[in-house]
Write a protein that holds these residues in place. Structure first.
Motif, PDB file in Angstrom:
ATOM      1  N   VAL A 219       0.907  -1.263  -0.127  1.00  0.00           N
ATOM      2  CA  VAL A 219       0.322   0.019  -0.228  1.00  0.00           C
ATOM      3  C   VAL A 219       0.567   0.939   0.134  1.00  0.00           C
ATOM      4  CG1 VAL A 219      -1.850   1.715   1.228  1.00  0.00           C
ATOM      5  CG2 VAL A 219      -1.742  -1.139   1.175  1.00  0.00           C
TER       6      VAL A 219
ATOM      7  N   GLN B 246       1.696   4.214  -2.406  1.00  0.00           N
ATOM      8  CA  GLN B 246       1.964   5.060  -2.814  1.00  0.00           C
ATOM      9  C   GLN B 246       3.466   6.206  -2.805  1.00  0.00           C
ATOM     10  OE1 GLN B 246      -0.205   6.156   0.756  1.00  0.00           O
ATOM     11  NE2 GLN B 246      -2.036   6.064   0.182  1.00  0.00           N
TER      12      GLN B 246
ATOM     13  N   VAL C 271      -2.595   3.210   8.958  1.00  0.00           N
ATOM     14  CA  VAL C 271      -3.358   2.683   8.646  1.00  0.00           C
ATOM     15  C   VAL C 271      -3.640   2.257   6.974  1.00  0.00           C
ATOM     16  CG1 VAL C 271      -5.942   2.061   8.520  1.00  0.00           C
ATOM     17  CG2 VAL C 271      -4.698   3.429  10.795  1.00  0.00           C
TER      18      VAL C 271
ATOM     19  N   VAL D 272      -5.565  -0.494   3.708  1.00  0.00           N
ATOM     20  CA  VAL D 272      -6.437  -1.519   3.721  1.00  0.00           C
ATOM     21  C   VAL D 272      -5.711  -2.208   2.001  1.00  0.00           C
ATOM     22  CG1 VAL D 272      -8.045  -2.699   2.910  1.00  0.00           C
ATOM     23  CG2 VAL D 272      -7.605  -1.059   5.255  1.00  0.00           C
TER      24      VAL D 272
ATOM     25  N   TYR E  47      -9.659  -4.995  -1.030  1.00  0.00           N
ATOM     26  CA  TYR E  47      -9.893  -4.998   0.188  1.00  0.00           C
ATOM     27  C   TYR E  47     -10.680  -3.562   0.847  1.00  0.00           C
ATOM     28  CZ  TYR E  47      -8.326  -9.998   0.222  1.00  0.00           C
ATOM     29  OH  TYR E  47      -8.512 -10.826  -0.245  1.00  0.00           O
TER      30      TYR E  47
ATOM     31  N   GLN F 162     -12.957  -0.548   1.035  1.00  0.00           N
ATOM     32  CA  GLN F 162     -15.004  -0.301   1.132  1.00  0.00           C
ATOM     33  C   GLN F 162     -15.552  -1.133   1.424  1.00  0.00           C
ATOM     34  OE1 GLN F 162     -16.457   2.910   0.290  1.00  0.00           O
ATOM     35  NE2 GLN F 162     -14.294   3.775   0.539  1.00  0.00           N
ATOM     36  N   GLN F 163     -14.783  -2.319   2.055  1.00  0.00           N
ATOM     37  CA  GLN F 163     -16.189  -3.423   3.177  1.00  0.00           C
ATOM     38  C   GLN F 163     -15.621  -2.981   4.973  1.00  0.00           C
ATOM     39  OE1 GLN F 163     -13.782  -7.006   1.602  1.00  0.00           O
ATOM     40  NE2 GLN F 163     -13.375  -5.455  -0.296  1.00  0.00           N
TER      41      GLN F 163
ATOM     42  N   LEU G  95     -12.951  -2.578   6.665  1.00  0.00           N
ATOM     43  CA  LEU G  95     -11.756  -3.126   7.764  1.00  0.00           C
ATOM     44  C   LEU G  95     -11.099  -2.584   8.121  1.00  0.00           C
ATOM     45  CD1 LEU G  95     -11.039  -5.795   4.782  1.00  0.00           C
ATOM     46  CD2 LEU G  95     -12.080  -6.307   6.794  1.00  0.00           C
TER      47      LEU G  95
ATOM     48  N   ARG H  50     -12.196   0.494   9.262  1.00  0.00           N
ATOM     49  CA  ARG H  50     -12.912   1.255  10.291  1.00  0.00           C
ATOM     50  C   ARG H  50     -12.440   0.113  11.774  1.00  0.00           C
ATOM     51  NH1 ARG H  50     -18.628   1.971   9.131  1.00  0.00           N
ATOM     52  NH2 ARG H  50     -18.601   0.583   7.725  1.00  0.00           N
TER      53      ARG H  50
ATOM     54  N   HIS I 248      -1.391  12.057  11.690  1.00  0.00           N
ATOM     55  CA  HIS I 248      -1.372  12.761  10.557  1.00  0.00           C
ATOM     56  C   HIS I 248      -1.565  11.859   9.902  1.00  0.00           C
ATOM     57  CE1 HIS I 248       2.497  14.293  12.401  1.00  0.00           C
ATOM     58  NE2 HIS I 248       1.649  15.061  12.720  1.00  0.00           N
TER      59      HIS I 248
ATOM     60  N   ALA J  37      -8.196  10.834   2.886  1.00  0.00           N
ATOM     61  CA  ALA J  37      -8.719  10.187   4.050  1.00  0.00           C
ATOM     62  C   ALA J  37      -9.478  10.573   5.110  1.00  0.00           C
ATOM     63  CB  ALA J  37      -7.923   8.834   5.068  1.00  0.00           C
TER      64      ALA J  37
ATOM     65  N   PRO K 128     -12.543  12.224   5.094  1.00  0.00           N
ATOM     66  CA  PRO K 128     -13.495  11.662   5.170  1.00  0.00           C
ATOM     67  C   PRO K 128     -13.551  10.172   6.459  1.00  0.00           C
ATOM     68  CG  PRO K 128     -13.407  12.580   3.340  1.00  0.00           C
ATOM     69  CD  PRO K 128     -12.177  12.386   3.910  1.00  0.00           C
TER      70      PRO K 128
HETATM   71  N1  COA Z   1     -13.205   9.285   1.846  1.00  0.00           N
HETATM   72  C1  COA Z   1     -14.557   9.415   2.108  1.00  0.00           C
HETATM   73  N2  COA Z   1     -15.175   8.401   2.926  1.00  0.00           N
HETATM   74  C2  COA Z   1     -14.410   7.031   3.072  1.00  0.00           C
HETATM   75  C3  COA Z   1     -13.053   6.760   2.193  1.00  0.00           C
HETATM   76  C4  COA Z   1     -12.802   7.981   1.621  1.00  0.00           C
HETATM   77  N3  COA Z   1     -11.174   7.751   1.523  1.00  0.00           N
HETATM   78  N4  COA Z   1     -12.440   5.365   2.723  1.00  0.00           N
HETATM   79  C5  COA Z   1     -13.601   4.817   2.934  1.00  0.00           C
HETATM   80  N5  COA Z   1     -14.633   5.889   3.165  1.00  0.00           N
HETATM   81  C6  COA Z   1     -16.005   5.507   4.003  1.00  0.00           C
HETATM   82  C7  COA Z   1     -16.174   4.821   3.351  1.00  0.00           C
HETATM   83  O1  COA Z   1     -17.471   4.836   2.540  1.00  0.00           O
HETATM   84  C8  COA Z   1     -17.586   3.580   5.186  1.00  0.00           C
HETATM   85  O2  COA Z   1     -18.508   4.942   5.118  1.00  0.00           O
HETATM   86  P1  COA Z   1     -20.073   4.282   5.546  1.00  0.00           P
HETATM   87  O3  COA Z   1     -19.861   3.857   7.013  1.00  0.00           O
HETATM   88  O4  COA Z   1     -20.606   5.283   5.286  1.00  0.00           O
HETATM   89  O5  COA Z   1     -19.950   2.949   4.838  1.00  0.00           O
HETATM   90  C9  COA Z   1     -16.489   4.071   5.857  1.00  0.00           C
HETATM   91  O6  COA Z   1     -15.473   5.678   5.512  1.00  0.00           O
HETATM   92  C10 COA Z   1     -15.591   3.538   6.286  1.00  0.00           C
HETATM   93  O7  COA Z   1     -14.967   3.003   5.460  1.00  0.00           O
HETATM   94  P2  COA Z   1     -14.011   1.482   5.143  1.00  0.00           P
HETATM   95  O8  COA Z   1     -14.755   0.365   3.990  1.00  0.00           O
HETATM   96  O9  COA Z   1     -14.052   0.461   6.887  1.00  0.00           O
HETATM   97  O10 COA Z   1     -12.286   1.543   4.964  1.00  0.00           O
HETATM   98  P3  COA Z   1     -11.197   0.786   3.642  1.00  0.00           P
HETATM   99  O11 COA Z   1     -11.583  -0.288   4.179  1.00  0.00           O
HETATM  100  O12 COA Z   1     -11.627   1.300   2.618  1.00  0.00           O
HETATM  101  O13 COA Z   1      -9.821   1.451   4.693  1.00  0.00           O
HETATM  102  C11 COA Z   1      -8.354   3.101   4.094  1.00  0.00           C
HETATM  103  C12 COA Z   1     -10.015   3.329   4.399  1.00  0.00           C
HETATM  104  C13 COA Z   1      -8.317   5.059   3.809  1.00  0.00           C
HETATM  105  C14 COA Z   1      -7.497   2.938   5.029  1.00  0.00           C
HETATM  106  C15 COA Z   1      -8.015   2.889   2.443  1.00  0.00           C
HETATM  107  O14 COA Z   1      -8.573   3.974   1.547  1.00  0.00           O
HETATM  108  C16 COA Z   1      -6.733   2.145   2.305  1.00  0.00           C
HETATM  109  O15 COA Z   1      -5.562   1.132   2.457  1.00  0.00           O
HETATM  110  N6  COA Z   1      -6.199   3.632   1.509  1.00  0.00           N
HETATM  111  C17 COA Z   1      -4.620   3.386   1.084  1.00  0.00           C
HETATM  112  C18 COA Z   1      -3.787   3.934   3.076  1.00  0.00           C
HETATM  113  C19 COA Z   1      -3.929   5.075   2.887  1.00  0.00           C
HETATM  114  O16 COA Z   1      -4.147   6.137   2.333  1.00  0.00           O
HETATM  115  N7  COA Z   1      -3.979   5.323   4.293  1.00  0.00           N
HETATM  116  C20 COA Z   1      -4.233   6.034   5.339  1.00  0.00           C
HETATM  117  C21 COA Z   1      -3.619   6.894   5.507  1.00  0.00           C
HETATM  118  S1  COA Z   1      -3.684   7.979   6.417  1.00  0.00           S
END
Ligand code: COA
Length: 127
Positions: free
Chosen positions: A10, A15, A58, A60, A64, A66-67, A69, A71, A92, A97, A99
């Motif tokens: 990831v 990134q 953090v 995912v 996997y 938007q499922q 995980l 959260r 930070h 991310a 929202p």
């Molecule tokens: N923008 C807006 N909403 C988002 C979002 C985003 N980028 N990512 C998730 N959400 C929302 C989901 O729609 C869900 O909403 P709901 O409760 O209304 O259904 C809620 O947040 C929980 O989402 P979830 O499915 O648990 O998120 P995810 O498993 O996709 O994980 C990240 C989110 C950010 C950890 C994942 O996108 C990721 O690993 N990104 C790449 C690494 C990264 O940037 N990590 C963050 C570093 S700060």
């Protein structure tokens, strides 16, 4: 190690984060959460209680997302922080991310800044 595989895929590959920066000296002091699908590690995150409840790394795997995980990872880190009586949680966050974290009750508490060449803001929540 399974956690490293998720973070490598990831943060380093997707990134373009420098591996030296990604796998830092704080890893051995942190509590780590990892979610498995069978034998495959698919999501992770860490909590640094010595840094006043700092959450980080953090991630995912793409297939996997938007499922729920991400959260799940956050909820497990929060539950552990509560067990240890941490007064607050902070981190930070990459701006894309925000929202996702807002849905979990965190608020932005800084201006935007660059970390690993990626725009970030600081976010926090009282426990
Ligand atoms: N923008 C807006 N909403 C988002 C979002 C985003 N980028 N990512 C998730 N959400 C929302 C989901 O729609 C869900 O909403 P709901 O409760 O209304 O259904 C809620 O947040 C929980 O989402 P979830 O499915 O648990 O998120 P995810 O498993 O996709 O994980 C990240 C989110 C950010 C950890 C994942 O996108 C990721 O690993 N990104 C790449 C690494 C990264 O940037 N990590 C963050 C570093 S700060």
């Amino acid at each position: 190690m399974a956690i490293d595989e998720v973070r490598d895929e990831v943060f380093v590959l997707e990134q373009n984060v420098d591996p030296e920066e990604e796998f830092d000296e704080r890893d051995r002091f942190c509590t780590h959460v990892v979610v498995y699908n069978g034998d495959i590690a698919v999501a992770t995150g860490r909590l640094d209680l010595e840094k006043d409840g700092k959450i980080g790394r953090v991630a995912v795997r793409k297939d996997y997302r938007q499922q729920g995980l991400g959260r799940l990872v956050m909820q497990r880190l929060e539950a552990f922080a509560m067990e240890k009586s941490a007064p607050r949680l902070w981190f930070h966050a990459q701006t894309h991310a925000v929202p996702f974290y807002e849905k979990l009750g965190y608020r932005v508490c800084s201006e935007e800044f660059l970390e690993a060449n990626i725009p970030h803001v600081q976010m926090e929540k009282d426990c």
